[in-house]
Motif scaffolding. Structure first.
Motif, PDB file in Angstrom:
ATOM      1  N   GLY A 185      -8.257  -4.849  -2.810  1.00  0.00           N
ATOM      2  CA  GLY A 185      -7.300  -5.218  -3.862  1.00  0.00           C
ATOM      3  C   GLY A 185      -6.881  -4.071  -4.752  1.00  0.00           C
ATOM      4  O   GLY A 185      -6.624  -4.258  -5.939  1.00  0.00           O
ATOM      5  N   SER A 186      -6.787  -2.849  -4.186  1.00  0.00           N
ATOM      6  CA  SER A 186      -6.438  -1.732  -5.068  1.00  0.00           C
ATOM      7  C   SER A 186      -4.934  -1.458  -5.155  1.00  0.00           C
ATOM      8  O   SER A 186      -4.544  -0.473  -5.760  1.00  0.00           O
ATOM      9  N   PHE A 187      -4.114  -2.302  -4.535  1.00  0.00           N
ATOM     10  CA  PHE A 187      -2.676  -2.018  -4.584  1.00  0.00           C
ATOM     11  C   PHE A 187      -1.928  -3.061  -5.403  1.00  0.00           C
ATOM     12  O   PHE A 187      -2.372  -4.193  -5.568  1.00  0.00           O
ATOM     13  N   VAL A 188      -0.735  -2.659  -5.856  1.00  0.00           N
ATOM     14  CA  VAL A 188       0.143  -3.566  -6.582  1.00  0.00           C
ATOM     15  C   VAL A 188       0.586  -4.683  -5.627  1.00  0.00           C
ATOM     16  O   VAL A 188       0.617  -4.503  -4.411  1.00  0.00           O
ATOM     17  N   GLN A 189       0.874  -5.858  -6.175  1.00  0.00           N
ATOM     18  CA  GLN A 189       1.301  -7.003  -5.374  1.00  0.00           C
ATOM     19  C   GLN A 189       2.824  -7.089  -5.352  1.00  0.00           C
ATOM     20  O   GLN A 189       3.479  -6.748  -6.333  1.00  0.00           O
ATOM     21  N   THR A 190       3.357  -7.558  -4.229  1.00  0.00           N
ATOM     22  CA  THR A 190       4.815  -7.665  -4.151  1.00  0.00           C
ATOM     23  C   THR A 190       5.250  -8.942  -3.449  1.00  0.00           C
ATOM     24  O   THR A 190       4.506  -9.502  -2.631  1.00  0.00           O
ATOM     25  N   SER A 191       6.457  -9.388  -3.767  1.00  0.00           N
ATOM     26  CA  SER A 191       7.085 -10.495  -3.037  1.00  0.00           C
ATOM     27  C   SER A 191       8.372  -9.992  -2.381  1.00  0.00           C
ATOM     28  O   SER A 191       9.313 -10.735  -2.173  1.00  0.00           O
ATOM     29  N   SER A 192       8.413  -8.696  -2.049  1.00  0.00           N
ATOM     30  CA  SER A 192       9.628  -8.051  -1.544  1.00  0.00           C
ATOM     31  C   SER A 192      10.092  -8.588  -0.189  1.00  0.00           C
ATOM     32  O   SER A 192       9.323  -8.639   0.770  1.00  0.00           O
ATOM     33  N   THR A 193      11.347  -8.972  -0.099  1.00  0.00           N
ATOM     34  CA  THR A 193      11.930  -9.361   1.187  1.00  0.00           C
ATOM     35  C   THR A 193      12.242  -8.118   2.016  1.00  0.00           C
ATOM     36  O   THR A 193      12.100  -8.116   3.234  1.00  0.00           O
ATOM     37  N   GLY A 194      12.675  -7.052   1.333  1.00  0.00           N
ATOM     38  CA  GLY A 194      13.010  -5.808   2.028  1.00  0.00           C
ATOM     39  C   GLY A 194      11.832  -5.277   2.825  1.00  0.00           C
ATOM     40  O   GLY A 194      11.963  -4.900   3.993  1.00  0.00           O
TER      41      GLY A 194
ATOM     42  N   GLU B 220       7.477   4.257   5.239  1.00  0.00           N
ATOM     43  CA  GLU B 220       6.593   4.059   6.381  1.00  0.00           C
ATOM     44  C   GLU B 220       6.383   2.568   6.584  1.00  0.00           C
ATOM     45  O   GLU B 220       5.638   1.920   5.856  1.00  0.00           O
ATOM     46  N   THR B 221       7.064   2.036   7.599  1.00  0.00           N
ATOM     47  CA  THR B 221       7.093   0.583   7.775  1.00  0.00           C
ATOM     48  C   THR B 221       5.741   0.013   8.197  1.00  0.00           C
ATOM     49  O   THR B 221       5.516  -1.184   8.067  1.00  0.00           O
ATOM     50  N   TRP B 222       4.828   0.863   8.708  1.00  0.00           N
ATOM     51  CA  TRP B 222       3.525   0.323   9.109  1.00  0.00           C
ATOM     52  C   TRP B 222       2.727  -0.152   7.902  1.00  0.00           C
ATOM     53  O   TRP B 222       1.864  -1.021   8.025  1.00  0.00           O
ATOM     54  N   ARG B 223       3.026   0.403   6.721  1.00  0.00           N
ATOM     55  CA  ARG B 223       2.234   0.034   5.533  1.00  0.00           C
ATOM     56  C   ARG B 223       2.388  -1.443   5.169  1.00  0.00           C
ATOM     57  O   ARG B 223       1.392  -2.176   5.132  1.00  0.00           O
ATOM     58  N   PRO B 224       3.626  -1.923   4.915  1.00  0.00           N
ATOM     59  CA  PRO B 224       3.734  -3.368   4.658  1.00  0.00           C
ATOM     60  C   PRO B 224       3.320  -4.197   5.874  1.00  0.00           C
ATOM     61  O   PRO B 224       2.756  -5.290   5.723  1.00  0.00           O
TER      62      PRO B 224
ATOM     63  N   ALA C  44      -5.913   6.747  13.157  1.00  0.00           N
ATOM     64  CA  ALA C  44      -6.955   5.733  12.998  1.00  0.00           C
ATOM     65  C   ALA C  44      -7.618   5.788  11.622  1.00  0.00           C
ATOM     66  O   ALA C  44      -7.876   4.755  10.991  1.00  0.00           O
ATOM     67  N   GLN C  45      -7.873   7.000  11.163  1.00  0.00           N
ATOM     68  CA  GLN C  45      -8.568   7.169   9.893  1.00  0.00           C
ATOM     69  C   GLN C  45      -7.734   6.617   8.733  1.00  0.00           C
ATOM     70  O   GLN C  45      -8.229   5.888   7.876  1.00  0.00           O
ATOM     71  N   THR C  46      -6.433   6.964   8.740  1.00  0.00           N
ATOM     72  CA  THR C  46      -5.514   6.492   7.692  1.00  0.00           C
ATOM     73  C   THR C  46      -5.441   4.973   7.704  1.00  0.00           C
ATOM     74  O   THR C  46      -5.461   4.314   6.661  1.00  0.00           O
ATOM     75  N   LEU C  47      -5.364   4.422   8.923  1.00  0.00           N
ATOM     76  CA  LEU C  47      -5.242   2.979   9.079  1.00  0.00           C
ATOM     77  C   LEU C  47      -6.463   2.268   8.499  1.00  0.00           C
ATOM     78  O   LEU C  47      -6.348   1.318   7.722  1.00  0.00           O
ATOM     79  N   LYS C  48      -7.635   2.781   8.852  1.00  0.00           N
ATOM     80  CA  LYS C  48      -8.889   2.166   8.424  1.00  0.00           C
ATOM     81  C   LYS C  48      -9.016   2.220   6.904  1.00  0.00           C
ATOM     82  O   LYS C  48      -9.315   1.224   6.237  1.00  0.00           O
ATOM     83  N   PHE C  49      -8.741   3.405   6.380  1.00  0.00           N
ATOM     84  CA  PHE C  49      -8.844   3.634   4.941  1.00  0.00           C
ATOM     85  C   PHE C  49      -7.883   2.710   4.176  1.00  0.00           C
ATOM     86  O   PHE C  49      -8.260   2.057   3.203  1.00  0.00           O
TER      87      PHE C  49
ATOM     88  N   PRO D 264       0.814  -1.213   0.000  1.00  0.00           N
ATOM     89  CA  PRO D 264       0.000   0.000   0.000  1.00  0.00           C
ATOM     90  C   PRO D 264       0.848   1.264   0.000  1.00  0.00           C
ATOM     91  O   PRO D 264       1.841   1.346   0.705  1.00  0.00           O
ATOM     92  N   GLY D 265       0.453   2.216  -0.831  1.00  0.00           N
ATOM     93  CA  GLY D 265       1.047   3.543  -0.740  1.00  0.00           C
ATOM     94  C   GLY D 265       2.241   3.780  -1.631  1.00  0.00           C
ATOM     95  O   GLY D 265       2.945   4.763  -1.467  1.00  0.00           O
TER      96      GLY D 265
END
Ligand code: ZN
Ligand code: ZN
Ligand code: ZN
Length: 746
Positions: free
Chosen positions: A594-603, A551-555, A581-586, A543-544
């Motif tokens: 399913g609106s974000f790109v998919q990743t297999s990132s180890t990082g 922002e590590t909270w996103r992954p 809270a609002q950002t988190l919920k959204f 996401p994002g």
């Protein structure tokens, strides 16, 4: 039987690093000692020797030629042909030929040698305290060379006319400075001066006044071998903090320079392998675990368990430390993320607001070359001064025509492959800003000129939006070959280790995949120009976009959601309380829809783990979270599980995420969780590699990608894979991260 007194003549053609490293004087001395006649000269491939004398003596010559080479010389290839004797009476050093294809190696810049160091501090020597002392065994090379062959007229030293004393040394085959192209002395050579921030001369001995300014807490821009450094005393909080503010560098660690190995030992824990790295003539920055109570400012490397330390390499540095200075911060002289400053006027303009004074000289640099960085006991992670442009000789393949490979986007470097020799440029930094991009384009031009090739075949990253990809597209009539990012990483490690087929475990932040998703935790079965994706970390939503890298909270949110599904909020408890809270919920809603790109990132998996353990909310510089996670894990001293994993292609991280989240709720110590995460990830990746190896009947595995700068992960993977009977290869002189990408592309 051959008569040992019979006179014979051989021609010996040599390639490799035989120019500018004292090779011809060495050959001259050896031949004269053995009473042989003939000649030695440089050519564009390297050097040619003709040797004539008794066959017993000539075979002795051939033996000692290879066993007694000068310290910096390297013979890559040697070919001997018989010639009819010419009855020469003497041995001579002939002048350079400048025609022919230019494949002679250019030496990297080399730290001052023990002989020059002794002369530097010998009051009786004519170069006593001369900051530009050098000889054929040391000194600047790549940073001053403009064209090959490596002769003075093809370097930036050409503007200094040698005085009779220097000329005599330069012409004397028995002298250590015979054909030392940057040879100079106080009478005829470059000079040093000190100015204020406006470029006005400051009176007094530049070295002594500079040392005083540093001791007073000032920031001084110091022109060294490959560019300017910004220096200040490392134990002075106010000075280091001011440097951070001025440079706009919030947290990324600063490199340190120390006067001696003994002083380095007070700051970092060194074993014999890392001491050897520190003392190497490339003189890299060695990243090693810091000692508790290392006597330096807390602003040098805040929250980091590692310190980057190097020893003085330019005579100038030795003179400064002889004034009694302690540890100095020596960070590259550039505003954050921009290319290194190398010219005097440019430095005053670009660094005028960063430094209080400038220690400058008039030995110009043809190119800026950043300090190299190596991991203690591990690979090079940034390849610059001392290493570039050392070539990689490919054992397995030769190019049909020259190829220019232009790397990725971050930690950029370029590579030219000609025949079977791949020449990798210095670290060029980020391309996302205009000056970085300009520097990149300029380097390509200069590199082609230096190697006398203009490849029409351009290898670039598959990513359509990289600046380097756009550059490739802008070239008229070039043949473009897009290379998948992780395939390039794998090929780079295979090339360095001379492999033609291997299973590659490629772990990094992000790279564009052939399915237009973001790859980064890949098991590939590779041949040099083809690969199959045999397995990968399960996809998760990222996401994002770019924000997800900071922002590590996103992954972390994405992985927690996928692991616990509808129960995620109960399971996560207070872990995400800091996120509005609002950002988190959204964001959660958008992940679920399913609106974000998919990743297999180890990082990003590392980032998420660091977030879940409360170690890092935001990457203030690349890989900060991952480095914190590793250092916390390294502090765990308990037993590690030693289970051999079942072979599998589907690499599901859900159990890892579950263990972190549940462990936190149950109050398991963070170091234990961090260690378990590394260990479980290593098992997961091993299972993928094992499956691919078995299915394809391969026994060799390479570990590559930026995540293998993580020493714990590397060690665990090596143990697992070797335990499973596989042969494991890692990087040494080529960075595992994107700095090594260009080699793989070529
Ligand atoms: Zn020397
Ligand atoms: Zn001179
Ligand atoms: Zn990468």
């Amino acid at each position: 039987m051959e008569n040992s007194c019979q006179t014979i003549r051989h021609q010996i053609n040599l390639s490799g690093r035989v120019q500018g490293v004292g090779f011809r004087p060495f050959v001259y001395r050896l031949a004269t000692e053995l009473e042989l006649a003939g000649k030695v000269e440089n050519d564009a491939q390297g050097a040619v020797i003709e040797i004539e004398g008794a066959s017993k003596q000539t075979s002795l010559f051939l033996k000692r030629l290879q066993s007694e080479l000068p310290p910096l010389a390297k013979i890559a290839h040697l070919e001997i042909t018989g010639l009819p004797p010419k009855n020469d009476k003497t041995f001579v050093i002939a002048c350079s030929k400048s025609e022919g294809a230019r494949s002679a190696e250019i030496s990297p810049d080399i730290a001052i040698c023990p002989d020059c160091l002794r002369e530097l501090f010998d009051p009786a020597d004519r170069r006593y305290r001369y900051p530009f002392i050098n000889c054929t065994n040391c000194g600047p090379r790549y940073s001053i060379v403009q064209a090959v062959p490596y002769d003075r007229c093809n370097t930036t030293m050409t503007k200094f006319k040698m005085c009779p004393d220097c000329q005599a040394e330069y012409d004397d085959p028995t002298n250590r400075r015979f054909h030392a192209q940057p040879d100079a002395c106080p009478v005829c050579g470059p000079r040093l001066w000190l100015t204020d921030a406006q470029g006005r001369d400051l009176p007094g001995d530049p070295i002594r006044v500079c040392a005083e300014l540093l001791r007073d807490g000032k920031i001084v821009a110091i022109k060294g071998v490959g560019g300017f450094h910004l220096a200040c005393c490392a134990d002075n909080d106010a000075a280091v903090e001011r440097l951070r503010e001025r440079k706009g560098r919030e947290a990324k660690p600063f490199a340190l320079m120390l006067g001696s190995l003994e002083n380095a030992r007070k700051l970092i824990c060194l074993d014999s392998a890392s001491e050897t790295q520190l003392l190497d003539c490339a003189c890299p920055i060695v990243l090693a675990p810091r000692c508790t109570d290392a006597p330096i400012s807390r602003f040098v490397a805040p929250g980091n368990a590692l310190l980057g330390v190097m020893l003085p390499y330019a005579p100038l540095h030795h003179l400064l430390f002889a004034e009694g200075l302690g540890a100095l911060v020596m960070t590259s002289g550039n505003p954050s993320e921009e290319p290194l400053c190398k010219d005097n006027a440019e430095a005053l303009e670009r660094l005028g607001h960063l430094a209080d004074a400038f220690l400058m000289h008039d030995r110009d640099m043809e190119r800026g070359v950043d300090d190299s960085v190596v991991l203690a006991g591990g690979p090079v992670v940034r390849r610059g001064r001392g290493y570039a442009p050392g070539p990689v000789r490919l054992k397995t393949i030769a190019a049909l025509e020259p190829v220019l490979a232009i790397g990725g986007e971050m930690k950029s470097a370029i590579c030219i492959l000609n025949d079977n020799v791949a020449v990798l440029s210095e670290h060029l930094g980020e391309l996302s800003n205009p000056s970085g991009y300009r520097n990149f384009a300029q380097t390509i031009e200069r590199f082609q000129k230096l190697l006398s090739v203009t490849p029409r075949v351009i290898a670039h990253d598959l990513h359509p939006d990289y600046a380097s990809t756009r550059f490739a597209r802008s070239l008229p009539d070039a043949t473009l070959i897009p290379i998948q990012h992780h395939h390039a990483h794998a090929a780079s490690c295979m090339a360095e280790n001379g492999l033609s087929r291997a299973v590659a475990v490629v772990c990094d932040g992000t790279g564009y995949g052939t399915d237009a998703q973001i790859w980064g935790g890949e098991i590939l079965v590779c041949e040099r120009d083809a690969f199959e994706r045999a397995g990968h970390l399960c996809y998760y939503a990222l996401p994002g976009g770019d924000a997800a890298a900071h922002e590590t909270w996103r992954p972390a949110l994405s992985l927690t959601l996928a692991t616990f599904e509808t129960d995620w909020q109960q399971e996560a408890g207070t872990l995400f309380n800091e996120v509005p809270a609002q950002t988190l919920k959204f964001t959660a809603q958008r992940i679920q829809s399913g609106s974000f790109v998919q990743t297999s990132s180890t990082g990003r998996l590392f980032d998420a783990a660091a977030f879940l353990l409360g170690l890092c909310e935001r990457n203030r510089f690349e890989a900060e979270a991952a480095m914190l996670l590793e250092s916390v894990a390294q502090s765990y001293s308990g037993a590690s599980p030693n289970a051999l994993p079942p072979a599998s292609g589907l690499l599901d991280w859900k159990p890892l995420v579950r263990n972190l989240v549940v462990g936190m709720r149950q109050g398991v110590p963070v170091p234990q969780l961090a260690y378990a995460f590394h260990s479980e990830l290593a098992i997961l990746l091993t299972s993928g590699a094992l499956a691919a190896a078995q299915r394809n009947d391969i026994t060799q595995v390479v570990l590559t990608g930026g995540c293998f700068a993580n020493r714990l992960l590397t060690a665990l993977m090596m143990k697992n894979l070797e335990h499973a009977g596989l042969e494991v290869f890692t990087h040494h002189e080529v960075p595992p991260g994107d700095g090594g990408l260009a080699l793989g592309q070529a």
